[in-house]
Design a protein around this motif. Structure first.
Motif, PDB file in Angstrom:
ATOM      1  N   SER A  54      -8.176 -12.082  46.183  1.00  0.00           N
ATOM      2  CA  SER A  54      -8.992 -13.095  46.330  1.00  0.00           C
ATOM      3  C   SER A  54      -8.014 -14.419  46.280  1.00  0.00           C
ATOM      4  O   SER A  54      -8.140 -15.288  47.078  1.00  0.00           O
ATOM      5  CB  SER A  54      -9.934 -13.172  45.186  1.00  0.00           C
ATOM      6  N   ILE A  55      -7.211 -14.523  45.486  1.00  0.00           N
ATOM      7  CA  ILE A  55      -6.189 -15.574  45.426  1.00  0.00           C
ATOM      8  C   ILE A  55      -5.307 -15.898  46.555  1.00  0.00           C
ATOM      9  O   ILE A  55      -5.361 -16.754  47.091  1.00  0.00           O
ATOM     10  CB  ILE A  55      -5.449 -15.186  44.184  1.00  0.00           C
ATOM     11  N   ILE A  57      -7.631 -17.057  49.404  1.00  0.00           N
ATOM     12  CA  ILE A  57      -8.377 -18.519  49.215  1.00  0.00           C
ATOM     13  C   ILE A  57      -6.983 -19.655  49.314  1.00  0.00           C
ATOM     14  O   ILE A  57      -7.369 -20.547  49.918  1.00  0.00           O
ATOM     15  CB  ILE A  57      -8.556 -18.536  47.462  1.00  0.00           C
ATOM     16  N   ARG A  58      -5.812 -18.987  49.072  1.00  0.00           N
ATOM     17  CA  ARG A  58      -4.521 -19.860  49.192  1.00  0.00           C
ATOM     18  C   ARG A  58      -4.378 -19.985  50.618  1.00  0.00           C
ATOM     19  O   ARG A  58      -3.200 -20.479  50.986  1.00  0.00           O
ATOM     20  CB  ARG A  58      -3.529 -19.634  48.214  1.00  0.00           C
ATOM     21  N   LEU A  67      -6.141 -21.010  52.784  1.00  0.00           N
ATOM     22  CA  LEU A  67      -6.722 -22.418  53.389  1.00  0.00           C
ATOM     23  C   LEU A  67      -5.668 -23.371  53.308  1.00  0.00           C
ATOM     24  O   LEU A  67      -4.968 -23.378  53.004  1.00  0.00           O
ATOM     25  CB  LEU A  67      -8.055 -22.653  52.165  1.00  0.00           C
ATOM     26  N   ARG A  72     -10.442 -27.986  48.558  1.00  0.00           N
ATOM     27  CA  ARG A  72     -11.209 -26.869  48.867  1.00  0.00           C
ATOM     28  C   ARG A  72     -10.608 -25.686  48.117  1.00  0.00           C
ATOM     29  O   ARG A  72     -11.191 -24.817  47.371  1.00  0.00           O
ATOM     30  CB  ARG A  72     -11.611 -26.779  50.139  1.00  0.00           C
ATOM     31  N   GLY A  73      -9.406 -25.378  48.552  1.00  0.00           N
ATOM     32  CA  GLY A  73      -8.505 -23.932  47.758  1.00  0.00           C
ATOM     33  C   GLY A  73      -8.407 -24.178  46.467  1.00  0.00           C
ATOM     34  O   GLY A  73      -8.851 -23.061  45.678  1.00  0.00           O
ATOM     35  N   HIS A  79     -10.278 -25.717  44.473  1.00  0.00           N
ATOM     36  CA  HIS A  79     -11.712 -25.462  43.649  1.00  0.00           C
ATOM     37  C   HIS A  79     -12.153 -24.154  43.708  1.00  0.00           C
ATOM     38  O   HIS A  79     -12.689 -23.243  42.783  1.00  0.00           O
ATOM     39  CB  HIS A  79     -12.948 -26.302  44.546  1.00  0.00           C
ATOM     40  N   LEU A  80     -12.010 -23.465  44.814  1.00  0.00           N
ATOM     41  CA  LEU A  80     -12.394 -22.035  44.871  1.00  0.00           C
ATOM     42  C   LEU A  80     -11.433 -20.940  43.793  1.00  0.00           C
ATOM     43  O   LEU A  80     -12.052 -20.239  43.168  1.00  0.00           O
ATOM     44  CB  LEU A  80     -12.184 -21.402  46.243  1.00  0.00           C
ATOM     45  N   HIS A  81     -10.301 -21.552  43.854  1.00  0.00           N
ATOM     46  CA  HIS A  81      -9.395 -20.714  42.942  1.00  0.00           C
ATOM     47  C   HIS A  81      -9.657 -21.085  41.381  1.00  0.00           C
ATOM     48  O   HIS A  81      -9.816 -20.276  40.661  1.00  0.00           O
ATOM     49  CB  HIS A  81      -7.988 -21.111  43.271  1.00  0.00           C
ATOM     50  N   GLY A 134     -13.129 -20.126  40.200  1.00  0.00           N
ATOM     51  CA  GLY A 134     -13.290 -18.941  40.128  1.00  0.00           C
ATOM     52  C   GLY A 134     -12.658 -18.201  38.842  1.00  0.00           C
ATOM     53  O   GLY A 134     -13.029 -17.474  38.215  1.00  0.00           O
ATOM     54  N   SER A 187       0.381 -14.743  44.624  1.00  0.00           N
ATOM     55  CA  SER A 187      -0.931 -14.165  44.079  1.00  0.00           C
ATOM     56  C   SER A 187      -0.672 -13.058  43.011  1.00  0.00           C
ATOM     57  O   SER A 187      -1.364 -13.023  42.174  1.00  0.00           O
ATOM     58  CB  SER A 187      -1.681 -13.620  45.319  1.00  0.00           C
TER      59      SER A 187
END
Length: 396
Positions: free
Chosen positions: A194-195, A198-199, A201, A215-216, A218-220, A223, A285
């Motif tokens: 997942s990490i 996301i990274r 992006l 954005r990246g 925020h998702l990280h 989460g 990650s």
């Protein structure tokens, strides 16, 4: 982890304190790297980025995960989403406003003065500090290190909106689904994957600290915040971390070893070749997720004990965070012409930032009206003790 959902986990308190102590060393050390920072130093130390890269992949993810864990504990205490929301807005929003209007502005001002700005601080506050424009190299108004509090407050608002708007059945299904995935063998690979995704992006592992564009990040970070929130009340997830934290630590060390190798080949601001960027991101990650899980496991296994210093250190963390970077900027400009070597300057900065931030806390906590401004609860008036009744012994 050991305590029931209604109990306080002292290990998480020590982990939070330790994470913010490392933050001071990280920010001071950043000034000696080739990455560039707002504070002047005696020059770049070639190897300084090596220890900092041991922290950079996971330090913020850990802080957001701890914040989610603490939020779940506070929600359990408030027993009502609206009461929890109100308390969070007050405890985060008031110091955020104080930080942005009082604590932060000296930082961009010192940078402007260093680059030739010839106006006084009063003029800066009235004409430049709070206008949305760029002066020299400074984009104003500046948020500086208070971006963390902004993001944390936004994540808390989103969490509360979900708790209040989503039906109970939906929330239960989401919790059970996440718990099923994160309490078994998938805990490590799912988190790492997942990490990594996301990274990939735009901006990669570089956080830009812009609320509407990050954005990246925020998702990280959101989460990680939700992971910590879920972990507080999930015994299966706690048991999974207790089983797997040693493997997670090994993976974190493996990822860090790759990062060191990349840095030795491409030091400073030399970009990693495109062919090696994805392996580097995968290594980060591994380092990030492995370190977070390992530190949760270590905190549970070895640090779950109380001490008479724990309450005051836990209380001091937020005020120290608010003050530390501004103290660092002032001290950096104050000692830059003293002819100190890099090591002497680093030690001086660490001691001054730690001491100045601690003094900020000690003074602020004694002045009633200042307490909410630096993130502390208002002092409650204690009822006088009846001398005829035996006093209760203080615990811890």
């Amino acid at each position: 982890m050991k305590p029931a959902p209604s109990q306080r986990h002292y290990g998480m308190d020590w982990l939070r304190v330790g994470a913010f102590v490392l933050l001071i060393f990280y920010h001071v050390g950043f000034s000696f790297t080739p990455w560039g920072y707002q504070t002047p130093t005696r020059g770049v130390v070639a190897w300084a980025e090596i220890p900092l890269l041991g922290l950079s992949a996971w330090r913020l993810a850990l802080l957001f995960a701890i914040s989610g864990y603490a939020s779940a504990a506070l929600l359990k205490k408030d027993a009502d989403s609206r009461a929890f929301l109100k308390s969070r807005i007050l405890r985060l929003g008031i110091p955020l406003h104080f930080g942005l209007t009082v604590v932060v502005p000296p930082q961009p001002y010192m940078g402007l003065v260093n680059s030739g700005y010839d106006h006084g601080y009063g003029y800066f506050l009235l004409h430049d500090a709070f206008k949305f424009h760029k002066v020299g190299y400074e984009v104003l108004p500046a948020t500086m290190h208070m971006w963390f509090v902004i993001y944390l407050l936004v994540y808390t608002l989103v969490l509360c909106a979900g708790l209040m708007l989503l039906p109970e059945a939906w929330r239960a299904a989401l919790r059970q689904g996440a718990e099923r995935i994160l309490s078994g063998p998938a805990l490590l690979p799912v988190g790492i994957a997942s990490i990594f995704l996301i990274r990939m992006l735009p901006y990669g592992w570089t956080d830009i600290h812009h609320l509407l564009q990050d954005r990246g990040a925020h998702l990280h970070y959101f989460g990680m915040f939700l992971f910590g929130f879920l972990l507080r009340g999930s015994q299966p997830m706690q048991a999974a971390i207790a089983r797997q934290w040693k493997l997670a630590l090994a993976l974190a060390i493996l990822g860090y070893a790759w990062v060191i190798g990349d840095t030795l080949l491409y030091p400073g601001n030399i970009p990693t070749p495109a062919a090696w960027q994805q392996p580097l991101s995968l290594a980060k990650s591994l380092q990030c997720w492995g370190a977070v899980l390992a530190l949760f496991g270590i905190a549970d296994r070895f640090w779950n004990f109380d001490s008479r210093w724990r309450p005051i250190l836990v209380e001091a963390v937020f005020p120290i965070y608010i003050a530390h970077q501004t103290v660092m900027v002032f001290v950096s400009y104050g000692i830059r012409d003293m002819g100190l070597g890099a090591l002497a300057e680093f030690l001086t900065l660490c001691a001054a930032v730690a001491g100045g931030s601690w003094l900020f806390y000690l003074i602020g906590r004694q002045i009633g009206p200042l307490r909410p401004l630096i993130g502390l609860k208002r002092q409650r008036h204690r009822k006088p003790v009846d001398d005829k009744k035996p006093a209760l012994a203080s615990l811890g």
